[in-house]
Design a protein around this motif. Structure first.
Motif, mmCIF file in Angstrom:
data_model
loop_
_atom_site.group_PDB
_atom_site.id
_atom_site.type_symbol
_atom_site.label_atom_id
_atom_site.label_comp_id
_atom_site.label_asym_id
_atom_site.label_seq_id
_atom_site.Cartn_x
_atom_site.Cartn_y
_atom_site.Cartn_z
ATOM 1 N N ASN A 18 0.813 -1.099 -0.134
ATOM 2 C CA ASN A 18 -0.010 -0.094 -0.066
ATOM 3 C C ASN A 18 0.769 1.333 -0.057
ATOM 4 N N LYS A 49 -1.295 4.436 -1.140
ATOM 5 C CA LYS A 49 -2.701 4.455 -1.521
ATOM 6 C C LYS A 49 -3.763 5.130 -0.309
ATOM 7 N N SER A 50 -4.646 5.700 -0.853
ATOM 8 C CA SER A 50 -5.615 6.461 0.049
ATOM 9 C C SER A 50 -6.878 6.423 -0.138
ATOM 10 N N SER A 51 -7.782 5.968 1.070
ATOM 11 C CA SER A 51 -9.049 6.001 0.714
ATOM 12 C C SER A 51 -9.986 7.155 0.024
ATOM 13 N N HIS A 52 -9.256 8.256 0.345
ATOM 14 C CA HIS A 52 -9.745 9.635 -0.355
ATOM 15 C C HIS A 52 -9.417 9.343 -1.759
ATOM 16 N N SER A 53 -10.325 9.539 -2.834
ATOM 17 C CA SER A 53 -10.002 9.641 -4.066
ATOM 18 C C SER A 53 -9.085 10.744 -4.587
ATOM 19 N N GLU A 68 -1.640 9.478 -2.114
ATOM 20 C CA GLU A 68 -1.106 10.452 -1.506
ATOM 21 C C GLU A 68 0.570 10.560 -1.493
ATOM 22 N N LYS A 79 -10.040 2.763 -7.830
ATOM 23 C CA LYS A 79 -11.179 3.096 -6.944
ATOM 24 C C LYS A 79 -10.314 4.261 -5.712
ATOM 25 N N TYR A 80 -9.012 3.902 -5.406
ATOM 26 C CA TYR A 80 -8.462 4.704 -4.341
ATOM 27 C C TYR A 80 -7.637 5.761 -4.873
ATOM 28 N N GLY A 81 -7.375 6.688 -3.939
ATOM 29 C CA GLY A 81 -6.554 7.756 -4.420
ATOM 30 C C GLY A 81 -5.066 7.518 -3.881
#
Lengths: 313, 313
Positions: free
Chosen positions: B4, B39-43, B83, B79-81
């Motif tokens: 990740n 990887k981030s849960s914020h798109s 950072e 699907k993920y953003g």
């Protein structure tokens, strides 16, 4: 064994290898000129016979004679003369290094006969005087591969800096010689004195990639790099059906090619003998329809350069 | 291990390696930028921090962001953003591939994070969009060596054709970064649109010989070939004491060198670490007197290109 006579086998060469205009040349295994050189009790240089071409036998009017004079002028203590017989199989004006074969052959042969006194670079310089006599320009990109074999690169003229390049094992050349006349001087005159920076960058990108392709034995890279954006577009107008020929040869499997020297010969490189022969067939089919006399040669790259045998008489 | 987050080590690079203007680039082992991608849960894309340089953290105003957008636009199902944290050790405007390190690092890092979906050539193309954003020109001669390591040659842009060249074992670079500003766009404007054919021929002779020298590991040939007759004479006026520097570095044992990229950095190549360090000392002595801030780097050629480690969090 008395080393009083020598027979020289001096190969055809291709200068201006595509993008490598004025810097990259290569040697072929055929056609080959033969030159016999003998020590003579008569002083001076005598050209006894020239077979296969109408060229002057006056030493001061013949490439071989000019080269021999150049060499002898550097060796004032030589007491004997030199006699020469020349068998021209490389036609003058063909664009595959006819004068270079004479010049380089004379330089290498006389050097051996006179006791191996010159380095390879010195021999190239001496042979260049033959080129100066033949075309007005002492260029090295035919005589260097004739003497050294393989692919050579002329990095610089002042000082003369020659680089032997790696030769991929399976590289063959097919050469078409259309029997039309193109004078080197005229082929040079139609070139522009300035080129676009963007074209020059493309050209040196291709030169770099071609040389990397030779070292990597990467035939696809060699194929992509055989692109001349500067000289071929101008000079190709002098050669009948040039672009059709090139396109069809590539379709027939050639890696690529261009004008040999300043023309009129056209060369194509292929991976392997079979493809080179198939390319020859393709050239033959196109030129058979044009009503111009022509000769086609199929040859591996000559990695040895000039060869010789001593003559016992 | 969950993949990740990744830390990327993206090296400085030298484009326009002497005669190889616009086509030959090479990677250094130092300085190196570090980029952390998560990887981030914020798109979308967020640049959390930039250490070591004043650059915008707005993704649409930052090379890293532009590259990530370019990649994500080609992968609509992600699907993920993402950072990003950036640690700039290669100073923007230094001429040793600062924007390229960001662009190439972002491309390689995101590709690994997203499941290794792109080929090397595709990654170079994506990174080139970062270069387009930074300088207006999508050039490849920094991002290609950053990604591929060693010496790379850009044979053509349409299509993009990249050639990895052989790297001699003992080749080192010394780089002087004078802290003056030269804009790439201005350095480009002072170049002429046309060049003399005779100069262009010299240049491609040198390019060919340089590449032969790399393959032969022939340091003398490399030295003789590091000659740029077209760009260096024009651009060197922008760099204080350029010719003195070059002359003294060669006296100190450098093989040769030129302007790195469009400047202001100057690079010199040497055979071995000791000589490269001695060249650094020579640079230091000359620049210490000029009253200009500067940094000097000594580095082997980086034959690996970008490196990375996965981060477990």
């Amino acid at each position: 064994m008395q080393k009083n006579a020598i027979k020289i086998f001096s190969p055809a060469t291709i200068a201006n290898v595509s993008c490598g205009f004025d810097v990259i040349g290569m040697a072929l295994e055929r056609p080959v000129d033969e030159i016999i050189l003998r020590k003579s009790s008569h002083s001076g240089i005598r050209i006894l016979n020239i077979h296969g071409a109408r060229l002057s036998t006056r030493p001061d009017k013949n490439v071989v004679g000019v080269v021999l004079y150049t060499m002898l002028n550097q060796l004032p203590n030589i007491k004997y003369g030199l006699e020469v017989e020349i068998f021209k199989n490389i036609q003058p004006g063909s664009g595959i290094g006819s004068s270079a074969a004479s010049a380089a052959g004379a330089a290498v042969g006389a050097n051996l006969l006179l006791g191996d006194r010159f380095t390879t670079t010195e021999l190239v310089k001496i042979a260049m005087e033959g080129e100066r006599f033949a075309s007005g320009i002492a260029h090295a990109d035919n005589v260097a591969p004739a003497i050294m074999g393989g692919f050579t690169l002329v990095r610089s003229y002042h000082p003369l800096d020659l680089v032997e390049l790696h030769v991929p094992k399976n590289l063959w050349a097919t050469v078409l010689h259309p029997k039309i006349e193109i004078k080197t001087s005229e082929a040079r005159e139609i070139l522009k004195k300035k080129v676009l920076m963007s074209d020059a960058i493309k050209q040196w990108g291709n030169v770099g990639a071609l040389i990397a392709g030779l070292y990597q034995e990467n035939y696809e890279l060699i194929s992509r790099s055989l692109e001349d954006v500067i000289v071929e577009p101008v000079r190709s107008i002098l050669i009948p059906s040039f672009y059709k020929l090139k396109m069809e040869c590539k379709k027939a499997g050639a890696l690529g090619g261009s004008i040999s020297g300043s023309g009129p010969s056209v060369f194509m490189l292929s991976c392997g003998k079979a493809k080179a022969q198939y390319v020859a067939k393709c050239m033959d089919e196109i030129y058979a329809k044009l009503g111009i006399d022509y000769t086609i040669y199929v040859s591996p790259i000559n990695s040895q350069g000039i060869q010789w045998e001593w003559i016992t008489e």
